[in-house]
Scaffold this active site. Structure first.
Site, short mmCIF file in Angstrom:
data_model
loop_
_atom_site.label_atom_id
_atom_site.label_comp_id
_atom_site.label_asym_id
_atom_site.label_seq_id
_atom_site.Cartn_x
_atom_site.Cartn_y
_atom_site.Cartn_z
N ASP A 115 -0.04 21.04 16.49
CA ASP A 115 -1.36 20.55 16.82
C ASP A 115 -1.59 20.90 18.30
OD1 ASP A 115 -3.73 18.79 16.60
OD2 ASP A 115 -2.60 17.54 18.00
N ASP B 25 -0.14 14.48 17.00
CA ASP B 25 -0.30 13.21 17.72
C ASP B 25 -1.25 12.25 17.00
OD1 ASP B 25 -2.56 14.92 18.43
OD2 ASP B 25 -3.13 13.29 19.78
N ASP C 44 -4.62 19.34 20.79
CA ASP C 44 -5.11 18.25 21.65
C ASP C 44 -4.23 17.01 21.54
OD1 ASP C 44 -7.91 19.02 22.79
OD2 ASP C 44 -7.88 19.78 20.74
#
Ligand SMILES: O=P(O)(O)OC[C@H](O)CO
Ligand SMILES: [Mg+2]
Length: 289
Positions: free
Chosen positions: A68, A233, A70
């Protein structure tokens, strides 16, 4: 009559066994029973999950890694938070982490709809207007993006050992370019990048589209999902990886409610805590301590 925790357990089991993905993710109530944790659980306060808590499914057989972006590689989630706090303040409302948890990881328009609907301002501000309003602020912030701790070390390590790596992000191309402009050399180590506006990503996370597209684009792809390790996240991103049948390590913001961490195979406080050898990947030669 079912008790509240049992009701959550029932929903959970139905959801996983039907292999569908939710439109929104409801957190488990605090203190949900251990039996609801199908995979490894971890308390955010206790840092990394013990190695013994990693499930056996993909352990030792990882050949490809998907990241991922961001909040995982780049410290950009704070920009969204800052801007959204400012916008809600105008309506005398506060932006809290339960709404943040639902928005993060998603495509912009999907996150925007959640924002105006769940904060109760949709009569005053449409999702489209919200995107336009936050855009000018974000455009100034994104080029200042910093790397998350351990991101450079991990990417360079895996690339140096010949492990194919790529990105699957909900971010669209224009924002991707702004966010990564200070980190072009590091991001060039990626075999490929799948962005939120990719034609093959029909639905954003928690749909599996981005991770499945990413898996297909490896040289020897599509890669068998159990051989793929995803780093995420966001709750929606962790669920997307599981919906793709992949292994997933969650590196959540410590302010995220720990009830969101039950889906991941492993939960780490930082990328610096990752031990590649637990997943059959080459171990670090250095120590970050
Ligand atoms: O976390 P990412 O990289 O999928 O990005 C998603 C949005 O752009 C931010 O939440
Ligand atoms: Mg993210």
């Amino acid at each position: 009559m079912l008790t509240t925790p049992t009701r959550f357990v029932a929903l959970r089991i139905t959801f996983r066994s039907s292999n569908k993905f939710p439109i929104s993710i409801a957190p488990f109530p605090k203190g949900c029973p251990q039996k609801t944790v199908i995979r490894a659980s971890a308390n955010l306060q206790t840092m990394s999950t013990p190695a013994a808590a990693v499930t056996d499914a993909g352990r030792g057989s990882i050949t490809h890694v998907i990241f991922d972006m961001d909040g995982l590689l780049l410290d950009t989630e704070k920009f969204y938070t800052e801007v959204q706090e400012k916008i809600l303040a105008r309506y005398n409302k506060t932006f809290d982490w339960s709404l943040k948890a639902k928005m993060m990881g998603r495509k912009a328009i999907e996150a925007a709809r959640l924002f105006v609907d769940e904060s109760g301002i949709s009569d005053s501000l449409s999702a489209e207007e919200f995107i336009v309003e936050r855009e000018s602020m974000l455009q100034d912030l994104f080029p200042t993006s910093d790397l998350m701790p351990g991101a450079s070390r991990l990417l360079r390590h895996l690339h140096g050992k010949g492990i194919p790596i790529c990105i699957a992000t909900g971010t669209h191309t224009r924002h991707f370019d702004l966010k990564t402009q200070r980190h072009r050399e590091l991001f060039s180590l990626m075999h490929h990048v799948v962005r939120g506006d990719d034609p093959e990503v029909k639905q954003g996370k928690p749909a599996p589209d981005g991770f499945l597209a990413a898996s297909r684009r490896f040289e020897d792809g599509p890669v068998y999902p159990q051989k793929v390790l995803v780093f995420e996240d966001a709750p929606s991103g962790v669920q997307a990886a599981k919906n793709a049948g992949m292994n997933v390590i969650m590196v959540p913001d410590p302010r995220l409610d720990k009830s969101y961490c039950n889906v991941a195979d492993q939960v780490l406080a930082s990328l610096l805590d990752f031990k590649p050898e637990e997943w059959g990947l080459p171990s670090f030669q250095d120590s970050h301590n």
